[in-house]
Design a protein around this motif. Structure first.
Motif, mmCIF file in Angstrom:
data_model
loop_
_atom_site.group_PDB
_atom_site.id
_atom_site.type_symbol
_atom_site.label_atom_id
_atom_site.label_comp_id
_atom_site.label_asym_id
_atom_site.label_seq_id
_atom_site.Cartn_x
_atom_site.Cartn_y
_atom_site.Cartn_z
ATOM 1 N N PRO A 56 0.242 5.272 -8.828
ATOM 2 C CA PRO A 56 -1.254 5.076 -8.338
ATOM 3 C C PRO A 56 -2.132 6.580 -8.551
ATOM 4 C CG PRO A 56 0.531 5.573 -6.571
ATOM 5 C CD PRO A 56 0.918 5.299 -7.869
ATOM 6 N N ASP A 57 -3.222 6.158 -8.762
ATOM 7 C CA ASP A 57 -4.019 7.681 -8.929
ATOM 8 C C ASP A 57 -4.824 7.771 -7.657
ATOM 9 O OD1 ASP A 57 -6.023 5.584 -8.948
ATOM 10 O OD2 ASP A 57 -6.343 5.738 -11.207
ATOM 11 N N ASP A 58 -4.455 7.149 -6.626
ATOM 12 C CA ASP A 58 -5.293 7.216 -5.421
ATOM 13 C C ASP A 58 -4.133 7.866 -4.275
ATOM 14 O OD1 ASP A 58 -5.862 6.689 -2.566
ATOM 15 O OD2 ASP A 58 -7.521 5.116 -3.406
ATOM 16 N N ALA A 59 -4.707 8.992 -3.951
ATOM 17 C CA ALA A 59 -3.524 9.556 -2.985
ATOM 18 C C ALA A 59 -3.241 8.754 -1.572
ATOM 19 C CB ALA A 59 -4.131 11.018 -2.390
ATOM 20 N N ALA A 60 -4.204 7.935 -0.988
ATOM 21 C CA ALA A 60 -3.801 7.149 -0.053
ATOM 22 C C ALA A 60 -2.708 6.041 -0.604
ATOM 23 C CB ALA A 60 -5.126 6.601 0.649
ATOM 24 N N VAL A 61 -3.011 5.372 -1.498
ATOM 25 C CA VAL A 61 -2.070 4.436 -2.077
ATOM 26 C C VAL A 61 -0.564 5.169 -2.280
ATOM 27 C CG1 VAL A 61 -1.643 2.879 -3.673
ATOM 28 C CG2 VAL A 61 -3.762 3.018 -3.007
ATOM 29 N N ALA A 89 17.070 4.363 9.860
ATOM 30 C CA ALA A 89 16.011 5.267 9.963
ATOM 31 C C ALA A 89 16.252 6.793 9.830
ATOM 32 C CB ALA A 89 15.319 5.098 11.446
ATOM 33 N N GLY A 90 15.740 7.497 9.039
ATOM 34 C CA GLY A 90 15.794 8.826 8.812
ATOM 35 C C GLY A 90 16.874 9.037 7.658
ATOM 36 N N VAL A 91 17.373 8.028 7.040
ATOM 37 C CA VAL A 91 18.007 8.561 5.942
ATOM 38 C C VAL A 91 17.432 8.645 4.715
ATOM 39 C CG1 VAL A 91 19.718 7.065 4.157
ATOM 40 C CG2 VAL A 91 20.048 6.831 6.459
ATOM 41 N N PHE A 92 16.174 8.412 4.475
ATOM 42 C CA PHE A 92 15.334 8.589 3.211
ATOM 43 C C PHE A 92 14.060 9.380 3.755
ATOM 44 C CE2 PHE A 92 17.688 4.615 2.371
ATOM 45 C CZ PHE A 92 18.232 5.072 1.076
ATOM 46 N N HIS A 93 13.859 10.574 3.495
ATOM 47 C CA HIS A 93 12.625 11.346 3.842
ATOM 48 C C HIS A 93 12.001 11.868 2.492
ATOM 49 C CE1 HIS A 93 15.863 14.179 3.688
ATOM 50 N NE2 HIS A 93 16.389 13.635 4.567
ATOM 51 N N LEU A 94 11.706 11.088 1.464
ATOM 52 C CA LEU A 94 10.938 11.548 0.547
ATOM 53 C C LEU A 94 9.542 11.796 0.528
ATOM 54 C CD1 LEU A 94 12.160 8.437 -1.895
ATOM 55 C CD2 LEU A 94 13.121 10.733 -1.998
ATOM 56 N N ASP A 95 9.047 12.618 -0.007
ATOM 57 C CA ASP A 95 7.668 13.127 0.114
ATOM 58 C C ASP A 95 7.010 12.573 -1.221
ATOM 59 O OD1 ASP A 95 8.347 15.027 -1.947
ATOM 60 O OD2 ASP A 95 8.253 16.664 -0.541
ATOM 61 N N ALA A 96 5.516 12.802 -1.144
ATOM 62 C CA ALA A 96 4.822 12.305 -2.203
ATOM 63 C C ALA A 96 5.352 12.911 -3.541
ATOM 64 C CB ALA A 96 3.297 12.748 -1.939
ATOM 65 N N ALA A 97 5.588 14.149 -3.733
ATOM 66 C CA ALA A 97 6.152 14.905 -4.678
ATOM 67 C C ALA A 97 7.548 14.138 -5.534
ATOM 68 C CB ALA A 97 6.313 16.341 -4.658
ATOM 69 N N GLN A 98 8.256 13.966 -4.609
ATOM 70 C CA GLN A 98 9.423 13.194 -4.869
ATOM 71 C C GLN A 98 9.357 12.076 -5.225
ATOM 72 O OE1 GLN A 98 11.328 14.438 -0.992
ATOM 73 N NE2 GLN A 98 12.788 15.661 -1.916
ATOM 74 N N VAL A 129 1.425 -2.485 -2.711
ATOM 75 C CA VAL A 129 2.425 -1.887 -1.743
ATOM 76 C C VAL A 129 2.199 -2.673 -0.266
ATOM 77 C CG1 VAL A 129 0.612 -0.012 -1.004
ATOM 78 C CG2 VAL A 129 3.171 0.147 -0.773
ATOM 79 N N ALA A 130 0.945 -3.028 0.192
ATOM 80 C CA ALA A 130 1.027 -3.936 1.463
ATOM 81 C C ALA A 130 1.841 -5.009 1.333
ATOM 82 C CB ALA A 130 -0.331 -4.135 1.715
ATOM 83 N N ASN A 131 1.672 -5.743 0.245
ATOM 84 C CA ASN A 131 2.299 -7.082 0.004
ATOM 85 C C ASN A 131 3.946 -6.908 -0.226
ATOM 86 O OD1 ASN A 131 0.057 -8.704 0.285
ATOM 87 N ND2 ASN A 131 0.009 -8.822 -2.194
#
Length: 257
Positions: free
Chosen positions: A36-41, A10-19, A70-72
């Motif tokens: 994905p073209d959906d921000a929630a996805v 935990a805490g090793v990876f902290h990517l954000d959406a842009a990354q 992604v859920a699967n």
């Protein structure tokens, strides 16, 4: 309280959406999942790559049909590496298989719907014993689904690797003759699948690990040196996300054994 075990790093990876978007081609070199073209996805994928598998699954399901993959994947990776209860693992794989089957009915041309259906059935089969699974017809379902993935997405490295593993495991469990006659499993085809998968994604840590497993099943002691080279390469890989970190952990555990 969550009943999912936490990611051990935990805490090793902290990517954000842009990354995640910037790294997408490398993060998804194995499964060729489209951006994905959906921000929630996308946010569900961010959670997945950072090792927040339960939150990724919930976020994917909350995003509707577009979040099913992604859920699967979050559920399947969690169940494979982190779930301590065998009974619960099998339940999770059944959940993934069911969701993927529903996804296939709605989107029959979605490669990763077929892939996660095959993956979940394959892992479930290992849990109940491959021989029992083959007797129930699950082996042919796995093989056909993986072949469908490759037909839809020829550059799907993970599908080539999984199909190589299928051929190796069937031969290991039922022998060359029955494996070939009943299930279409062949040593040369299996090894070729691994070669193609690793050609498409040379840095696939899980591909190296599965290839090593397969070599030991198919060739025994003659393959020990080559298998160890694959384990060693996988064990020192620099993981790009949480799922790859778990694959590196697996390679290190194999070497320790």
């Amino acid at each position: 309280m969550s009943d999912w075990s936490p990611f051990p790093h935990a805490g090793v990876f902290h990517l954000d959406a842009a990354q995640v978007l910037q790294l997408w081609p490398r993060l998804h070199a194995g499964d060729v999942e489209p951006v994905p073209d959906d921000a929630a996805v996308l946010q569900a994928w961010v959670l997945f790559h950072n090792g927040e598998f339960e939150r990724a699954c919930r976020a994917g399901l909350a995003a509707g049909a577009a979040g099913t993959t992604v859920a699967n994947k979050a559920t399947a990776i969690y169940a494979t590496y982190l779930e301590p209860s065998e009974k619960r693992r099998l339940e999770l794989f059944r959940e993934v298989a069911t969701r993927a089957e529903q996804q296939i009915a709605q989107h029959p041309d979605a490669p990763n719907a077929w892939f996660w259906h095959a993956y979940a059935l394959g892992r479930y089969s290992q849990g109940i014993s491959l021989a029992k699974a083959l007797a129930q017809g699950l082996g042919n379902k796995v093989k056909q689904a993986l072949e469908k993935v490759i037909a839809l997405a020829p550059r799907h490295a993970d599908a080539h690797i999984a199909l190589g593993a299928f051929h190796a495991e069937v031969i290991d469990k039922v022998g060359v003759l029955i494996g070939s006659m009943t299930y279409g499993a062949k040593k040369d085809v299996g090894l070729r699948m691994f070669q193609q998968g690793l050609r498409l994604h040379p840095d696939s840590v899980i591909g190296m690990v599965e290839h090593a497993h397969a070599l030991l099943m198919l060739e025994g002691e003659r393959a020990i040196d080559e298998a160890n080279r694959l384990y060693e390469r996988a064990a020192v890989a620099e993981p790009i996300d949480a799922a790859e970190r778990l694959a590196v952990d697996l390679a290190q555990a194999e070497l320790a054994d």
